[in-house]
Write an enzyme that holds these catalytic residues in place. Sequence first.
Site, PDB file in Angstrom:
ATOM      1  NE  ARG A 134      40.232  37.627  47.857  1.00 12.80           N
ATOM      2  CZ  ARG A 134      39.019  38.011  48.240  1.00 12.80           C
ATOM      3  NH1 ARG A 134      38.189  37.156  48.801  1.00 12.80           N
ATOM      4  NH2 ARG A 134      38.640  39.256  48.070  1.00 12.80           N
ATOM      5  CG  ASN A 135      42.395  32.756  44.198  1.00 11.62           C
ATOM      6  OD1 ASN A 135      42.070  31.719  44.751  1.00 11.62           O
ATOM      7  ND2 ASN A 135      41.524  33.731  43.941  1.00 11.62           N
ATOM      8  CD  GLU A 163      35.476  32.649  46.814  1.00  9.32           C
ATOM      9  OE1 GLU A 163      35.217  31.445  47.034  1.00  9.32           O
ATOM     10  OE2 GLU A 163      34.704  33.571  47.116  1.00  9.32           O
ATOM     11  CE  LYS A 183      38.808  34.509  38.520  1.00  7.26           C
ATOM     12  NZ  LYS A 183      39.262  35.367  39.615  1.00  7.26           N
ATOM     13  CE  LYS A 191      35.003  36.876  39.334  1.00  8.09           C
ATOM     14  NZ  LYS A 191      36.235  37.605  38.936  1.00  8.09           N
ATOM     15  CG  ASP A 206      38.030  36.907  36.081  1.00  9.06           C
ATOM     16  OD1 ASP A 206      38.798  37.567  36.789  1.00  9.06           O
ATOM     17  OD2 ASP A 206      36.914  36.524  36.470  1.00  9.06           O
ATOM     18  CB  VAL A 216      37.251  33.576  51.389  1.00  3.51           C
ATOM     19  CG1 VAL A 216      36.899  32.300  50.633  1.00  3.51           C
ATOM     20  CG2 VAL A 216      36.524  33.611  52.730  1.00  3.51           C
ATOM     21  CD1 TRP A 233      32.572  40.933  43.914  1.00  2.00           C
ATOM     22  CD2 TRP A 233      33.688  42.793  43.436  1.00  2.00           C
ATOM     23  NE1 TRP A 233      32.413  41.187  42.569  1.00  2.00           N
ATOM     24  CE2 TRP A 233      33.086  42.327  42.253  1.00  2.00           C
ATOM     25  CE3 TRP A 233      34.444  43.977  43.389  1.00  2.00           C
ATOM     26  CZ2 TRP A 233      33.197  42.990  41.022  1.00  2.00           C
ATOM     27  CZ3 TRP A 233      34.563  44.633  42.159  1.00  2.00           C
ATOM     28  CH2 TRP A 233      33.952  44.146  41.004  1.00  2.00           C
TER      29      TRP A 233
END
Length: 336
Positions: A253-254, A279, A189, A106, A242, A277, A12
């Site tokens: 990635r989530n 989040e 989210k 986030k 989002d 990571v 990012w």
Amino acid sequence: MEKIGIIGAGSWGIALSTVVAKNGHDVLVWSIMPEEIEMLKTKHEHIDKLPGVKLSDKISFTTDLKETIENSDVLVLAVPSVFTRSTAKSMALHVKDGQIIVCVAKGIEENTLKTISEVVEEEIPNADVAIMCGPSHAEEVGIGLPTTVVAGARTRKTAEHIQDIFMNEVFRVYSSPDMLGMELGGSLKNVIALAAGMADGLGYGDNTKAALITRGIAEIAPLAVKMGAKAETLSGLTGIGDLIVTCESKHSRNRKAGMLMGQGYTMEQATAEVKMVVEGIYSAKAALGLARKYDVTLPIIEEVNKVLFENKPAKEAVMELMLRDKRVEHAALDWD
């Protein structure tokens, strides 16, 4: 033109560096890892996290945090949320009074239940702390696909300044005073996206995904409003927007971590496979902490926590949600 310091050379941070460099600003990117900076200097590309995105000569790279802060007009804090406080502590001595810090990670800090901007304001009280978020994956921003985000700040002047720095024909920036709503939408989210990924991993279809997205925002919004956020924010880009992109995208990635757990991976195995990571894992416990503090029920997020931290099979978690007691969809609506 301004001097922009990007604190964090992940996907990012690098993607945003391409946006501001395209707009003519001088950009200095910092990373704590010498090998990462050497790769960026040599290749002018982040071959691990954003392969194929060639970086402009306007972008420089360093491991010197003091140099980055003191030689920048505006800072973009792009480290993962779990490293925000430690990085902010290191930054504090060098930040000038009133210097704008745009937080773009986030998350909610698990032990304090503070948002990212609250953590930074606590550690660097002399800074002008703002945020920027919305439905935006680094992989698409890096190659210049049209994207819209929101800049949130304490004052209109700061929000409009951030708009001026970042906006161009493929990166549109709206403004908002509701930093709390933006950060809660952007953080929570990720937990819903883990659930959406689990549903994909289990082989469920569009019906399931639509239910998770709509009921997911129905969980997030009441909590956010009770905490003082505005309902309009949760129905906008940093809320439902989002949520949609994070639950649906191949870049999420989530969602990917959730999908692996739906296929039988443990949380540890899934995060190791994602190699970035995740989040939502860090926000999941914090979300429950907020729910208890503000007396709000979060059934999807509760089940995600059980899958993450109690080894509950994802299929059982979905079954629990489907078999909850019957209820109306909107308590505010009534029959004549």
